[in-house]
Design a protein around this motif. Structure first.
Motif, PDB file in Angstrom:
ATOM      1  N   UNK A 168      41.987  40.054  39.529  1.00  0.00           N
ATOM      2  CA  UNK A 168      41.137  40.119  38.331  1.00  0.00           C
ATOM      3  C   UNK A 168      40.845  41.572  37.960  1.00  0.00           C
ATOM      4  N   UNK A 169      40.435  42.367  38.950  1.00  0.00           N
ATOM      5  CA  UNK A 169      40.109  43.760  38.663  1.00  0.00           C
ATOM      6  C   UNK A 169      41.363  44.577  38.345  1.00  0.00           C
ATOM      7  N   UNK A 170      42.497  44.226  38.915  1.00  0.00           N
ATOM      8  CA  UNK A 170      43.752  44.904  38.551  1.00  0.00           C
ATOM      9  C   UNK A 170      44.088  44.616  37.090  1.00  0.00           C
ATOM     10  N   UNK A 171      43.919  43.364  36.675  1.00  0.00           N
ATOM     11  CA  UNK A 171      44.175  42.995  35.276  1.00  0.00           C
ATOM     12  C   UNK A 171      43.232  43.755  34.344  1.00  0.00           C
ATOM     13  N   UNK A 172      41.944  43.812  34.699  1.00  0.00           N
ATOM     14  CA  UNK A 172      40.998  44.587  33.880  1.00  0.00           C
ATOM     15  C   UNK A 172      41.433  46.047  33.789  1.00  0.00           C
ATOM     16  N   UNK A 173      41.856  46.607  34.895  1.00  0.00           N
ATOM     17  CA  UNK A 173      42.273  48.000  34.913  1.00  0.00           C
ATOM     18  C   UNK A 173      43.505  48.219  34.019  1.00  0.00           C
ATOM     19  N   UNK A 174      44.461  47.312  34.125  1.00  0.00           N
ATOM     20  CA  UNK A 174      45.680  47.453  33.320  1.00  0.00           C
ATOM     21  C   UNK A 174      45.413  47.262  31.829  1.00  0.00           C
TER      22      UNK A 174
END
Length: 137
Positions: free
Chosen positions: A117-123
């Motif tokens: 989830x946080x990787x997606x937000x970051x990307x």
């Protein structure tokens, strides 16, 4: 009808061609503000915002400015930062417990589920930045 805004006074700390970096200090009035949950300023005494530089205004270092954001945008940010992760964590936790996994492993898998989830937000950070607009006065 005019949309309500969250407003904070800040100081310009960095100026580039496209962006301004503004340091915002939480004031004692933040504790009593009805919008503090959407704003997030009550949690920390100092925050730095990077906002697009308005082309029609001139700014100088250490200039005092007023930064405004619509309350609806603050609520959206709170949902993305707090509500979605806790719901994801709880969903994974209860599914794992329902499958008969032990408590510790279920909790660990719930936390691990937050990583994508946080990787997606970051990307997607550049797209998210465009969805949140600030008004600088």
């Amino acid at each position: 009808m005019k949309e309500e805004t969250i407003s904070h006074e800040g100081i310009v700390t960095k100026i580039t061609d496209d962006e301004l970096e503004i340091k915002i200090l939480a004031q004692s009035a933040c504790a009593a503000c009805h919008a503090k949950s959407a704003c997030g300023m009550g949690e920390q005494a100092e925050k730095t915002l990077t906002v697009p530089r308005p082309k029609d205004k001139e700014f100088s270092l250490l200039q005092k400015v007023n930064v405004k954001m619509a309350i609806g945008q603050g609520n959206k940010a709170a949902v993305l930062a707090y509500l979605v992760p806790i719901l994801l964590l709880l969903a994974v936790l209860f599914v794992c417990l329902g499958l008969g996994l032990n408590d510790g492993l279920s909790a660990l898998l719930g936390i691990v589920a937050l990583i994508p989830y946080y990787i997606i937000l970051y990307l997607r950070r550049d797209k998210l930045k465009k969805q949140f607009s600030y008004i600088i006065e």
